[in-house]
Design an enzyme around this catalytic site. Structure first.
Site, short mmCIF file in Angstrom:
data_model
loop_
_atom_site.label_atom_id
_atom_site.label_comp_id
_atom_site.label_asym_id
_atom_site.label_seq_id
_atom_site.Cartn_x
_atom_site.Cartn_y
_atom_site.Cartn_z
N GLY A 224 -5.56 7.71 11.47
CA GLY A 224 -5.56 7.64 12.93
C GLY A 224 -4.17 7.76 13.54
O GLY A 224 -3.21 8.16 12.87
N GLU A 258 -10.22 8.70 9.66
CA GLU A 258 -9.95 7.59 8.74
C GLU A 258 -8.84 6.68 9.26
O GLU A 258 -7.80 6.53 8.61
CB GLU A 258 -9.51 8.15 7.38
CG GLU A 258 -10.38 9.23 6.81
CD GLU A 258 -9.69 10.02 5.70
OE1 GLU A 258 -8.46 9.87 5.49
OE2 GLU A 258 -10.38 10.79 5.02
N PRO A 259 -8.99 6.06 10.41
CA PRO A 259 -7.90 5.22 10.92
C PRO A 259 -7.79 3.89 10.17
O PRO A 259 -8.80 3.31 9.78
CB PRO A 259 -8.32 4.97 12.38
CG PRO A 259 -9.81 5.07 12.37
CD PRO A 259 -10.17 6.04 11.28
N GLY A 260 -6.58 3.46 10.00
CA GLY A 260 -6.34 2.15 9.39
C GLY A 260 -5.46 1.32 10.31
O GLY A 260 -5.90 0.38 10.97
N ARG A 261 -4.20 1.75 10.43
CA ARG A 261 -3.20 1.01 11.20
C ARG A 261 -3.66 0.73 12.64
O ARG A 261 -3.53 -0.38 13.12
CB ARG A 261 -1.92 1.86 11.24
CG ARG A 261 -0.73 1.17 11.84
CD ARG A 261 0.41 2.18 12.04
NE ARG A 261 0.68 3.00 10.89
CZ ARG A 261 1.56 2.72 9.93
NH1 ARG A 261 2.28 1.62 10.01
NH2 ARG A 261 1.74 3.54 8.92
N ARG A 297 7.16 -4.21 4.81
CA ARG A 297 7.50 -3.04 5.63
C ARG A 297 8.95 -3.01 6.11
O ARG A 297 9.58 -1.95 6.06
CB ARG A 297 6.54 -2.92 6.83
CG ARG A 297 5.06 -2.83 6.41
CD ARG A 297 4.14 -2.41 7.55
NE ARG A 297 4.30 -1.01 7.89
CZ ARG A 297 4.95 -0.58 8.94
NH1 ARG A 297 5.46 -1.43 9.80
NH2 ARG A 297 5.09 0.71 9.16
N CYS A 331 15.16 -13.37 -4.07
CA CYS A 331 16.50 -13.03 -4.56
C CYS A 331 16.79 -11.54 -4.49
O CYS A 331 16.90 -10.86 -5.52
CB CYS A 331 16.65 -13.54 -5.99
SG CYS A 331 16.54 -15.31 -6.03
N GLU A 332 16.84 -11.02 -3.32
CA GLU A 332 17.17 -9.61 -3.07
C GLU A 332 17.85 -9.55 -1.71
O GLU A 332 17.37 -10.17 -0.75
CB GLU A 332 15.89 -8.76 -2.93
CG GLU A 332 14.97 -8.77 -4.09
CD GLU A 332 14.94 -7.45 -4.84
OE1 GLU A 332 15.67 -6.51 -4.48
OE2 GLU A 332 14.19 -7.40 -5.80
N TYR A 360 -1.06 -2.92 6.60
CA TYR A 360 -0.06 -2.77 5.55
C TYR A 360 0.85 -4.00 5.47
O TYR A 360 2.02 -3.90 5.12
CB TYR A 360 0.76 -1.48 5.76
CG TYR A 360 -0.12 -0.26 5.92
CD1 TYR A 360 -0.84 0.23 4.85
CD2 TYR A 360 -0.27 0.38 7.15
CE1 TYR A 360 -1.69 1.33 5.00
CE2 TYR A 360 -1.10 1.47 7.31
CZ TYR A 360 -1.81 1.95 6.23
OH TYR A 360 -2.64 3.03 6.37
N1 LLP Z 1 -6.33 8.59 5.18
C1 LLP Z 1 -5.46 8.89 4.19
C2 LLP Z 1 -5.78 9.95 3.25
C3 LLP Z 1 -4.24 8.20 4.10
O1 LLP Z 1 -3.38 8.51 3.13
C4 LLP Z 1 -3.94 7.16 5.04
C5 LLP Z 1 -2.69 6.41 4.94
C6 LLP Z 1 -4.89 6.88 6.03
C7 LLP Z 1 -6.07 7.62 6.07
C8 LLP Z 1 -4.69 5.80 7.07
O2 LLP Z 1 -3.66 6.16 7.92
P1 LLP Z 1 -3.35 5.29 9.24
O3 LLP Z 1 -4.49 5.43 10.20
O4 LLP Z 1 -3.20 3.88 8.81
O5 LLP Z 1 -2.09 5.86 9.78
N2 LLP Z 1 2.35 1.60 3.86
C9 LLP Z 1 2.70 2.48 4.95
C10 LLP Z 1 1.55 3.35 5.37
C11 LLP Z 1 1.02 4.24 4.26
C12 LLP Z 1 -0.14 5.05 4.71
C13 LLP Z 1 -0.73 5.83 3.61
N3 LLP Z 1 -1.88 6.59 3.98
C14 LLP Z 1 3.19 1.62 6.12
O6 LLP Z 1 3.25 0.41 5.99
O7 LLP Z 1 3.58 2.16 7.15
#
Ligand code: LLP
Length: 415
Positions: A224, A258-261, A297, A331-332, A360
């Site tokens: 997303g 496929e939204p996550g964040r 992060r 310890c970093e 995340y």
């Molecule tokens: N679909 C695929 C194939 C992905 O690789 C990802 C994220 C998403 C969907 C979800 O994306 P979003 O909607 O969350 O932007 N750890 C990193 C973020 C890594 C994201 C990896 N892929 C952070 O903390 O910013």
């Protein structure tokens, strides 16, 4: 949210999520795509707590998974297998087999080699594997290089010319059904143009596949939009959806997103407590009980999570503001949660609450330095509920005790 009370009741460090926010963020995605058939597959990697997944299931959402562990989580939380997709650049044979057995919607294929392995596994068990191919559009998403994925220099996806050959191969196979097409150019996207350019490029490629008789039914646009952590411009969800809808005009496909964040990010807070403070020549350190193992992060991407200082006192002495680094006990030197932040009259026992920590955050947390992972609570209908208790130290040793007994025997018998 009443952070002080939550900290008192559940202890710190503590992750707290606003479930109403998760719900409204999710429904917003459904709404903007309502003109077409669509399926919102929440990306579990952002936060895979089962209660959050149950909220997604209740809203009739799907799941984007990158390991069989995530597939199992999604199913356990009530997400229908036919709404689950399995992506990722390195799926093991046993994961592919279980995904096929679970009758998920499709697997997102990442390479020629993987396509042949999926076909061989499907053949061995006499199954038909529904697949989609992750196409790398070779477009710069203009995000942090560590979370950029749509350039040919990144390990993800398949270049268009090769993808075409794989679609033709899969179309002819008795054990593969190429029903989808997928691209994902990166995360935390704050510019619309690269997504729309990719959507247009992939849509015209899809048309060429359909002209070859390959029946593409799902158009998967990947993760997303980005969220505002500090002062970033964000993309309007409406404009994003309109651009995608325009790109797929004339194609009879279901949109998958496929939204996550953007579903869980803003809903989450990491509540920590000041343990101690110290002064170096030019630097004041505020040491809190949360650390890089809780929220990686800032250390990994130099990411900003606004720290809110909640003093124990009602009255603040505004004359005593200091530029501080907020650091953890690990310890970093890279163990910091915020740098060069102006805080007022900090005292031990005060709370520091980090914003936008729902995505995340916990999902990237670890037990580094033998630290137990934080407690997670969900707030729904104005009531807090524990959705994952704080880990106990004993739990961290549990799986090692059998090995310890064997090793103690070996070491003792050698004298
Ligand atoms: N679909 C695929 C194939 C992905 O690789 C990802 C994220 C998403 C969907 C979800 O994306 P979003 O909607 O969350 O932007 N750890 C990193 C973020 C890594 C994201 C990896 N892929 C952070 O903390 O910013």
């Amino acid at each position: 949210m009443d952070f002080k009370n939550l900290a008192k009741q559940y202890g710190t460090p503590l992750y707290a999520y606003d479930f109403e926010k998760i719900k409204s963020n999710f429904l917003a995605y459904k709404k903007v795509f309502q003109a077409r058939k669509s399926l919102i597959c929440y990306a579990l990697k952002a936060n895979s707590n089962l209660s959050i997944l149950a909220q997604i299931a209740a809203l009739e959402g799907g799941a984007d998974c990158v390991s069989i562990g995530e597939v199992r989580r999604a199913i356990k939380a009530g997400i229908k297998p036919y709404k689950i997709i399995f992506s990722g650049v390195g799926k093991r044979d046993d994961e592919i087999k279980e995904a096929l057995d679970s009758e998920i919607l499709f697997l997102n294929v990442e390479s020629n080699d993987e396509l042949l392995r999926i076909e061989a596994i499907a053949k061995k068990y006499n199954k038909n594997a529904r697949i989609s191919i992750r196409v790398n559009p070779d477009i710069d998403p203009k995000t942090h290089p560590y979370i950029s994925t749509g350039l040919s220099e990144n390990k993800f996806g398949i270049e268009i010319e090769e993808a075409k050959k794989l679609y033709i191969y899969a179309h002819k196979s008795n054990f593969l059904s190429p029903i989808g097409i997928h691209f994902h150019i990166g995360s935390q996207l704050t510019e619309l143009e690269p997504i729309l350019q990719s959507a247009q490029k992939i849509a015209s490629f899809t048309k060429s596949l359909i002209a070859l008789g390959i029946n593409i039914k799902f158009f998967d646009v990947g993760g997303g939009i980005g969220i505002c952590y500090k002062d970033e411009n964000t993309i309007s969800l409406y404009d994003y959806a309109q651009g995608i809808l325009a790109a797929i005009k004339g194609l009879d496909v279901t949109i998958i997103c496929e939204p996550g964040r953007s579903i869980v990010g803003e809903s989450g807070y990491l509540i920590t407590k000041v343990i101690s403070q110290k002064q170096h020549k030019n630097k004041h350190f505020v040491i809190i009980d949360g650390a890089m193992n809780d929220l990686l992060r800032p250390s990994l991407y130099d990411a900003y999570h606004r720290p809110n200082h909640l003093s124990q006192k009602c009255q603040k002495n505004t004359n005593d503001s200091k530029l501080v680094d907020i650091v953890g006990p690990i310890c970093e030197s890279g163990d910091f949660l915020a740098k060069n932040i102006l805080l007022n009259n900090v005292e031990n026992g005060d709370l520091i609450v980090f914003e936008n920590a729902g995505a995340y955050g916990y999902s990237m947390s670890s037990n580094y330095n033998t630290r137990t992972r934080a407690c997670e609570i969900g707030i729904i209908h104005n009531k807090a509920h524990i959705i994952k208790p704080r880990e106990e130290l004993d739990q961290l040793f549990e799986n090692e005790l059998e090995g310890l007994a064997i090793f103690e025997d070996i070491l003792n018998s050698r004298g």
